[in-house]
Design an enzyme around this catalytic site. Sequence first.
Site, PDB file in Angstrom:
ATOM      1  N   GLU A 101     -41.874  19.951  27.823  1.00  0.00           N
ATOM      2  CA  GLU A 101     -43.281  19.903  27.414  1.00  0.00           C
ATOM      3  C   GLU A 101     -43.797  18.474  27.537  1.00  0.00           C
ATOM      4  O   GLU A 101     -43.145  17.529  27.065  1.00  0.00           O
ATOM      5  CB  GLU A 101     -43.432  20.399  25.975  1.00  0.00           C
TER       6      GLU A 101
ATOM      7  N   ASP B 158     -44.631  29.302  31.449  1.00  0.00           N
ATOM      8  CA  ASP B 158     -45.959  29.672  30.946  1.00  0.00           C
ATOM      9  C   ASP B 158     -46.888  28.474  31.116  1.00  0.00           C
ATOM     10  O   ASP B 158     -47.190  27.757  30.160  1.00  0.00           O
ATOM     11  CB  ASP B 158     -45.865  30.087  29.481  1.00  0.00           C
TER      12      ASP B 158
ATOM     13  N   CYS C 195     -52.159  33.034  32.575  1.00  0.00           N
ATOM     14  CA  CYS C 195     -53.480  33.415  32.070  1.00  0.00           C
ATOM     15  C   CYS C 195     -54.512  33.405  33.192  1.00  0.00           C
ATOM     16  O   CYS C 195     -55.700  33.608  32.940  1.00  0.00           O
ATOM     17  CB  CYS C 195     -53.912  32.504  30.931  1.00  0.00           C
TER      18      CYS C 195
ATOM     19  N   GLN D  97     -50.850  31.681  20.061  1.00  0.00           N
ATOM     20  CA  GLN D  97     -51.720  32.676  20.685  1.00  0.00           C
ATOM     21  C   GLN D  97     -52.602  33.314  19.612  1.00  0.00           C
ATOM     22  O   GLN D  97     -52.158  33.558  18.489  1.00  0.00           O
ATOM     23  CB  GLN D  97     -50.886  33.759  21.379  1.00  0.00           C
TER      24      GLN D  97
ATOM     25  N   CYS E 166     -71.372  44.047  18.925  1.00  0.00           N
ATOM     26  CA  CYS E 166     -71.944  42.770  18.495  1.00  0.00           C
ATOM     27  C   CYS E 166     -73.436  42.700  18.815  1.00  0.00           C
ATOM     28  O   CYS E 166     -73.839  42.946  19.959  1.00  0.00           O
ATOM     29  CB  CYS E 166     -71.222  41.620  19.185  1.00  0.00           C
TER      30      CYS E 166
ATOM     31  N   CYS F 211     -74.283  35.466  23.391  1.00  0.00           N
ATOM     32  CA  CYS F 211     -73.088  34.669  23.142  1.00  0.00           C
ATOM     33  C   CYS F 211     -72.198  34.735  24.379  1.00  0.00           C
ATOM     34  O   CYS F 211     -72.131  35.754  25.057  1.00  0.00           O
ATOM     35  CB  CYS F 211     -72.353  35.230  21.922  1.00  0.00           C
TER      36      CYS F 211
ATOM     37  N   CYS G  13     -68.596  37.717  13.912  1.00  0.00           N
ATOM     38  CA  CYS G  13     -68.068  37.849  15.269  1.00  0.00           C
ATOM     39  C   CYS G  13     -67.071  38.995  15.234  1.00  0.00           C
ATOM     40  O   CYS G  13     -65.987  38.867  14.645  1.00  0.00           O
ATOM     41  CB  CYS G  13     -67.403  36.554  15.724  1.00  0.00           C
TER      42      CYS G  13
ATOM     43  N   TYR H 245     -43.229  24.206  30.271  1.00  0.00           N
ATOM     44  CA  TYR H 245     -44.522  24.140  29.579  1.00  0.00           C
ATOM     45  C   TYR H 245     -44.368  24.795  28.198  1.00  0.00           C
ATOM     46  O   TYR H 245     -45.111  25.702  27.818  1.00  0.00           O
ATOM     47  CB  TYR H 245     -45.612  24.840  30.394  1.00  0.00           C
TER      48      TYR H 245
ATOM     49  N   CYS I 248     -67.797  37.137  24.874  1.00  0.00           N
ATOM     50  CA  CYS I 248     -67.347  38.442  25.380  1.00  0.00           C
ATOM     51  C   CYS I 248     -68.069  38.810  26.667  1.00  0.00           C
ATOM     52  O   CYS I 248     -69.226  38.456  26.870  1.00  0.00           O
ATOM     53  CB  CYS I 248     -67.583  39.534  24.348  1.00  0.00           C
TER      54      CYS I 248
END
Length: 447
Positions: free
Chosen positions: A312, A362, A389, A264, A71, A77, A153, A291, A80
């Site tokens: 949820e 999750d 995550c 996702q 990139c 940016c 991108c 979740y 990344c």
Amino acid sequence: MIKNEDYKGVVQALGTDGEGIIYCEGAAVFVPFCLVGEEIKFRVLKVKGKIAYGKLLEVIKPSPERVKPRCPVFGKCGGCDLQHASYAAQLDFKRGSVKNSLYKIGGITAEVSPAVGCAEEYGYRNKISIPIGEDGAGLYARHSHRIVPADDCPIQKDWAKKVIAALNGYIKVCGDKKYLRHLVVRGIDGKFIFALVAKKQVNAQPLIESLAKDFKEFTFLININDSETNAIFGKEWRTLRGNGYFKAEEYGITYTAGANTFLQVNDDVRAKLYNRVLREAGENSVAIDLYSGGGMLTAMLAKKCKKAYGIEIVEQASRCADELKNENGLQGKMFNICGKAEDEIEKVISATDGENRVIVCDPPRKGMERSVVYAIKNSGAEKVVLISCSPATLARDLGLLTGTLEERDGELVKSGGDGVYGIESITPYDMFPQTKHVETLVVLNKI
């Protein structure tokens, strides 16, 4: 160490954000975009005690793992962090990031499997959110809402370049361009959902006509958001083309996807991750999905297992899960509960007493509420599958479940106490190549 002075040093390790760590003049200096073993020249931007932050000026001796970023705005940016590293080095970093967090925060020494990679190092994202300024569209700068001009991108699908070109052309002719905020796009099986976010209603017809030259099957919405928050979407929606949604099918589950549906962003790694979850859920088990979002994983579990419960808190997501249940004929097998996980989990555990249960969890980046962790710990479930995550919050929650952490006077301390669950496997998944982020799947068995 003096601010605004230049120094040289050798990178000894990488930090949690993928930045190089150099020990120099009694300080640990964090410098982005360098790799272990590299000799670099850097400028100190900030000093705080024995911690400093610097800017890379020159790579004097590069690592064999250094590659040329694809990139042209990499480093400007904020999307990344690791395009300067080979993909093998990125996977090693993510495995190490998980392993270090688990040990340092949770006192966990279990083996971490090699990270599961993505089939595509670039071009993997099925969704893009493009910020808009009066001078044009682009991408946000690092740690800023300043827009960096960009016409493509590389981590997006190849359609992103056409979208940005059409958007920039529209901005030039839009009389109300000062009210434009974002264009959010998701691609699903060759179908596209475009959502233009503006502070007030604007004439979007020129943009729709421009997009129609390259995109045949798409729906277009306007979202009105005049708030001063960082939230992209407001509450008001208007559909200008199509139905505002698309029907799609994955893993044998038919679902409806709209502009605000959570999916996702990496189709390949999502499939690998979900398939692993399904492998851990037996056909005779009852699944409890915490979740659960829009219910995709709950529906997959319901289809395989005796039944599945999804909990949820977001009402809209829970309604989507109910639609998913009805659309796929899962009445009597899929049960969606709208509420806080900490308020509902014990009710579901009590209702499934005596069943062979698997708990799938999750949570958001902040991890599980302490009460949810304790409810899982006391649930008697034969198996627990955690998806995270955030290695840091995973380490905390996992430590409590396995007994390497315990709570004393409201504080968490490392402990050699017995845990209720033992670790079967820890596997990182590279959901976001070229970035510092990593998903981790942990399988726990009742001791």
